[in-house]
Design a protein around this motif. Structure first.
Motif, PDB file in Angstrom:
ATOM      1  N   ILE A 169      -0.995  17.987  48.162  1.00  0.00           N
ATOM      2  CA  ILE A 169      -1.584  18.955  47.231  1.00  0.00           C
ATOM      3  C   ILE A 169      -1.328  18.527  45.793  1.00  0.00           C
ATOM      4  O   ILE A 169      -0.329  17.875  45.481  1.00  0.00           O
ATOM      5  CB  ILE A 169      -1.017  20.376  47.501  1.00  0.00           C
ATOM      6  N   GLY A 170      -2.251  18.876  44.915  1.00  0.00           N
ATOM      7  CA  GLY A 170      -2.114  18.610  43.489  1.00  0.00           C
ATOM      8  C   GLY A 170      -2.867  19.664  42.699  1.00  0.00           C
ATOM      9  O   GLY A 170      -3.330  20.674  43.263  1.00  0.00           O
ATOM     10  N   ARG A 171      -3.023  19.427  41.406  1.00  0.00           N
ATOM     11  CA  ARG A 171      -3.684  20.412  40.549  1.00  0.00           C
ATOM     12  C   ARG A 171      -5.181  20.521  40.834  1.00  0.00           C
ATOM     13  O   ARG A 171      -5.789  21.555  40.589  1.00  0.00           O
ATOM     14  CB  ARG A 171      -3.474  20.058  39.076  1.00  0.00           C
ATOM     15  N   GLY A 172      -5.771  19.448  41.365  1.00  0.00           N
ATOM     16  CA  GLY A 172      -7.204  19.469  41.619  1.00  0.00           C
ATOM     17  C   GLY A 172      -7.951  18.790  40.490  1.00  0.00           C
ATOM     18  O   GLY A 172      -8.104  19.355  39.410  1.00  0.00           O
ATOM     19  N   ASP A 173      -8.393  17.560  40.716  1.00  0.00           N
ATOM     20  CA  ASP A 173      -9.117  16.807  39.690  1.00  0.00           C
ATOM     21  C   ASP A 173     -10.607  16.860  39.992  1.00  0.00           C
ATOM     22  O   ASP A 173     -11.330  17.709  39.492  1.00  0.00           O
ATOM     23  CB  ASP A 173      -8.586  15.377  39.642  1.00  0.00           C
ATOM     24  N   SER A 174     -11.074  15.990  40.866  1.00  0.00           N
ATOM     25  CA  SER A 174     -12.510  15.934  41.147  1.00  0.00           C
ATOM     26  C   SER A 174     -13.021  17.222  41.782  1.00  0.00           C
ATOM     27  O   SER A 174     -14.099  17.712  41.425  1.00  0.00           O
ATOM     28  CB  SER A 174     -12.816  14.745  42.056  1.00  0.00           C
ATOM     29  N   ALA A 175     -12.266  17.802  42.715  1.00  0.00           N
ATOM     30  CA  ALA A 175     -12.750  18.986  43.420  1.00  0.00           C
ATOM     31  C   ALA A 175     -13.026  20.140  42.457  1.00  0.00           C
ATOM     32  O   ALA A 175     -14.004  20.882  42.619  1.00  0.00           O
ATOM     33  CB  ALA A 175     -11.732  19.417  44.476  1.00  0.00           C
ATOM     34  N   MET A 176     -12.167  20.310  41.462  1.00  0.00           N
ATOM     35  CA  MET A 176     -12.325  21.407  40.519  1.00  0.00           C
ATOM     36  C   MET A 176     -13.340  21.069  39.430  1.00  0.00           C
ATOM     37  O   MET A 176     -14.227  21.867  39.115  1.00  0.00           O
ATOM     38  CB  MET A 176     -10.972  21.752  39.893  1.00  0.00           C
ATOM     39  N   ARG A 177     -13.230  19.866  38.870  1.00  0.00           N
ATOM     40  CA  ARG A 177     -14.077  19.524  37.725  1.00  0.00           C
ATOM     41  C   ARG A 177     -15.538  19.352  38.117  1.00  0.00           C
ATOM     42  O   ARG A 177     -16.439  19.723  37.358  1.00  0.00           O
ATOM     43  CB  ARG A 177     -13.533  18.265  37.057  1.00  0.00           C
ATOM     44  N   VAL A 178     -15.795  18.801  39.297  1.00  0.00           N
ATOM     45  CA  VAL A 178     -17.179  18.652  39.740  1.00  0.00           C
ATOM     46  C   VAL A 178     -17.830  20.023  39.915  1.00  0.00           C
ATOM     47  O   VAL A 178     -19.031  20.182  39.703  1.00  0.00           O
ATOM     48  CB  VAL A 178     -17.233  17.833  41.051  1.00  0.00           C
ATOM     49  N   ALA A 179     -17.037  21.009  40.283  1.00  0.00           N
ATOM     50  CA  ALA A 179     -17.546  22.377  40.441  1.00  0.00           C
ATOM     51  C   ALA A 179     -17.550  23.155  39.129  1.00  0.00           C
ATOM     52  O   ALA A 179     -17.846  24.352  39.125  1.00  0.00           O
ATOM     53  CB  ALA A 179     -16.720  23.119  41.483  1.00  0.00           C
ATOM     54  N   GLY A 180     -17.190  22.497  38.031  1.00  0.00           N
ATOM     55  CA  GLY A 180     -17.236  23.141  36.731  1.00  0.00           C
ATOM     56  C   GLY A 180     -16.028  23.978  36.392  1.00  0.00           C
ATOM     57  O   GLY A 180     -16.083  24.821  35.492  1.00  0.00           O
ATOM     58  N   ARG A 181     -14.913  23.744  37.109  1.00  0.00           N
ATOM     59  CA  ARG A 181     -13.691  24.494  36.846  1.00  0.00           C
ATOM     60  C   ARG A 181     -12.603  23.563  36.345  1.00  0.00           C
ATOM     61  O   ARG A 181     -12.617  22.365  36.634  1.00  0.00           O
ATOM     62  CB  ARG A 181     -13.205  25.186  38.125  1.00  0.00           C
ATOM     63  N   ALA A 182     -11.649  24.114  35.620  1.00  0.00           N
ATOM     64  CA  ALA A 182     -10.510  23.325  35.159  1.00  0.00           C
ATOM     65  C   ALA A 182      -9.508  23.167  36.290  1.00  0.00           C
ATOM     66  O   ALA A 182      -9.405  24.035  37.167  1.00  0.00           O
ATOM     67  CB  ALA A 182      -9.848  24.006  33.969  1.00  0.00           C
ATOM     68  N   PRO A 183      -8.751  22.071  36.304  1.00  0.00           N
ATOM     69  CA  PRO A 183      -7.673  21.945  37.288  1.00  0.00           C
ATOM     70  C   PRO A 183      -6.699  23.106  37.185  1.00  0.00           C
ATOM     71  O   PRO A 183      -6.568  23.747  36.142  1.00  0.00           O
ATOM     72  CB  PRO A 183      -7.006  20.615  36.904  1.00  0.00           C
ATOM     73  N   ASN A 184      -6.015  23.380  38.292  1.00  0.00           N
ATOM     74  CA  ASN A 184      -5.072  24.490  38.344  1.00  0.00           C
ATOM     75  C   ASN A 184      -3.870  24.232  37.436  1.00  0.00           C
ATOM     76  O   ASN A 184      -3.508  23.081  37.179  1.00  0.00           O
ATOM     77  CB  ASN A 184      -4.587  24.671  39.775  1.00  0.00           C
ATOM     78  N   THR A 185      -3.248  25.287  36.976  1.00  0.00           N
ATOM     79  CA  THR A 185      -2.014  25.142  36.202  1.00  0.00           C
ATOM     80  C   THR A 185      -0.869  24.755  37.135  1.00  0.00           C
ATOM     81  O   THR A 185      -0.917  24.993  38.354  1.00  0.00           O
ATOM     82  CB  THR A 185      -1.650  26.454  35.500  1.00  0.00           C
ATOM     83  N   LEU A 186       0.160  24.182  36.557  1.00  0.00           N
ATOM     84  CA  LEU A 186       1.327  23.832  37.357  1.00  0.00           C
ATOM     85  C   LEU A 186       2.013  25.083  37.901  1.00  0.00           C
ATOM     86  O   LEU A 186       2.567  25.067  39.008  1.00  0.00           O
ATOM     87  CB  LEU A 186       2.307  23.001  36.537  1.00  0.00           C
ATOM     88  N   ALA A 187       1.978  26.160  37.156  1.00  0.00           N
ATOM     89  CA  ALA A 187       2.573  27.408  37.641  1.00  0.00           C
ATOM     90  C   ALA A 187       1.869  27.882  38.913  1.00  0.00           C
ATOM     91  O   ALA A 187       2.511  28.278  39.895  1.00  0.00           O
ATOM     92  CB  ALA A 187       2.513  28.486  36.564  1.00  0.00           C
ATOM     93  N   ARG A 188       0.557  27.807  38.905  1.00  0.00           N
ATOM     94  CA  ARG A 188      -0.211  28.213  40.085  1.00  0.00           C
ATOM     95  C   ARG A 188       0.043  27.247  41.245  1.00  0.00           C
ATOM     96  O   ARG A 188       0.175  27.668  42.395  1.00  0.00           O
ATOM     97  CB  ARG A 188      -1.703  28.259  39.737  1.00  0.00           C
TER      98      ARG A 188
END
Length: 332
Positions: free
Chosen positions: A93-112
């Motif tokens: 698991i990670g913050r989410g790079d391609s999965a989030m950005r391709v969908a138009g969202r920012a990567p998750n915060t480290l807190a989340r």
């Protein structure tokens, strides 16, 4: 040292399953895939087929993220696979790079991300966890087991991995940077009262076994572009000369001109044109089998428990077979 095989879930899925079967026959103990449901096929569907067609291989994403699926769905999916095939999954698991950005969202915060690590593990192992303020438990889980390994580069992410994760995934194979990052993770574990040696260290990078190093470099240059995408985030967050991130990591991204996710993780990625040969050589494993063994021994001596081969180039089968014949036996 264990060995993993990392693939993208390009169609047809049957080929992904076939390559994983080939990997297990050649001594690979882990099978990983990217997780970006727009760019590639949905991996968890394919995991069921991989697990059904292998006997010992542990399977998971490199990496999923807390944003594209709700946490109880992620936990239940892993737990279902484990119930069917016997606790053979790992949650990368990670913050989410391609999965989030391709969908138009920012990567998750480290807190989340940190909260998700705890919740997904607890739910998948049958314990109660709080999801969106509500206590929740999956009642049918018995004897669940889900190691959660976190991908990280920057200092705050490395510290989070040391505090919470069962394993640390580092997506580059440069010995200097590997040593620096492992020390950061282990120190954070000590500071949190954890046993630093209990954290599994996984290094993942492209490997290409060939005497033609120039061709191998061109086949793997995309990886420097992918890593550079993460490094650019670190530079924007901490500054170019902050001392928070080694300049050996940040220096080469000065010539970067943006990143096109339609070529993410693929040979010939035009967003990797800025990556010099030196970075490809440092970040990847190239050349004859003897060169791979030498570098892997250096990584093992730094505390690396698994090397995961990014097998995304024009010699996928040949690389799997070469590792099975010449590399993996040197570490068994």
């Amino acid at each position: 040292m264990d060995f993993g095989l990392v693939l993208q879930t390009d169609p047809p899925a049957s080929q992904v399953v076939s390559l994983m079967k080939r990997g297990e026959r050649n001594g690979f103990r882990y099978g990983w895939t990217f997780d970006s449901a727009v760019l590639w096929q949905e991996p968890f569907v394919i995991y069921s087929q991989i697990l059904a067609n292998t006997e010992r291989m542990h399977i998971g994403p490199m990496v999923t993220n807390p944003g594209t699926r709700t946490w109880e769905v992620t936990a239940s999916t892993f737990a279902t696979l484990n119930d069917m095939y016997g606790n053979r999954t790992v949650c990368g698991i990670g913050r989410g790079d391609s999965a989030m950005r391709v969908a138009g969202r920012a990567p998750n915060t480290l807190a989340r991300l940190g909260e998700a690590i705890d919740v997904i593990r607890d739910l998948a192992e049958g314990r109660e966890a709080e999801v969106d303020g509500k206590p929740l438990r999956i009642p049918w889980i018995r004897d669940g087991k889900l190691p959660v390994w976190m991908a990280a580069y920057g200092p705050k992410a490395l510290a989070l991995a040391g505090r919470k994760a069962d394993g640390f995934i580092l997506q580059l194979a440069d010995p200097y940077l590997t040593e620096w990052m492992i020390k950061s993770v282990r120190q954070a574990a000590v500071d949190a009262g954890r046993d630093p040696d209990a954290i599994t260290i996984c290094v993942a990078a492209p490997a290409y076994v060939s005497e033609d190093v120039a061709h191998a470099r061109d086949q793997c240059r995309w990886f420097g572009g992918m890593v550079g995408n993460h490094v650019a985030d670190l530079v924007s967050r901490y500054g170019e000369h902050s001392g928070m991130v080694p300049e050996e990591l940040t220096e080469y991204v000065k010539a970067r001109q943006g990143y096109d996710y339609s070529h993410h993780g693929r040979t010939g990625n035009p967003s990797a044109d800025f990556v010099p040969d030196e970075i490809v050589d440092r970040f990847c494993l190239l050349g004859p089998a003897e060169a791979h063994i030498e570098k892997l021994r250096a990584l093992r001596d730094l505390g690396v428990d698994q090397f995961a081969v990014y097998d995304m180039h024009d010699a996928r089968e040949a690389t799997i077979d070469a590792y099975g014949a010449d590399v993996i036996p040197s570490f068994s």
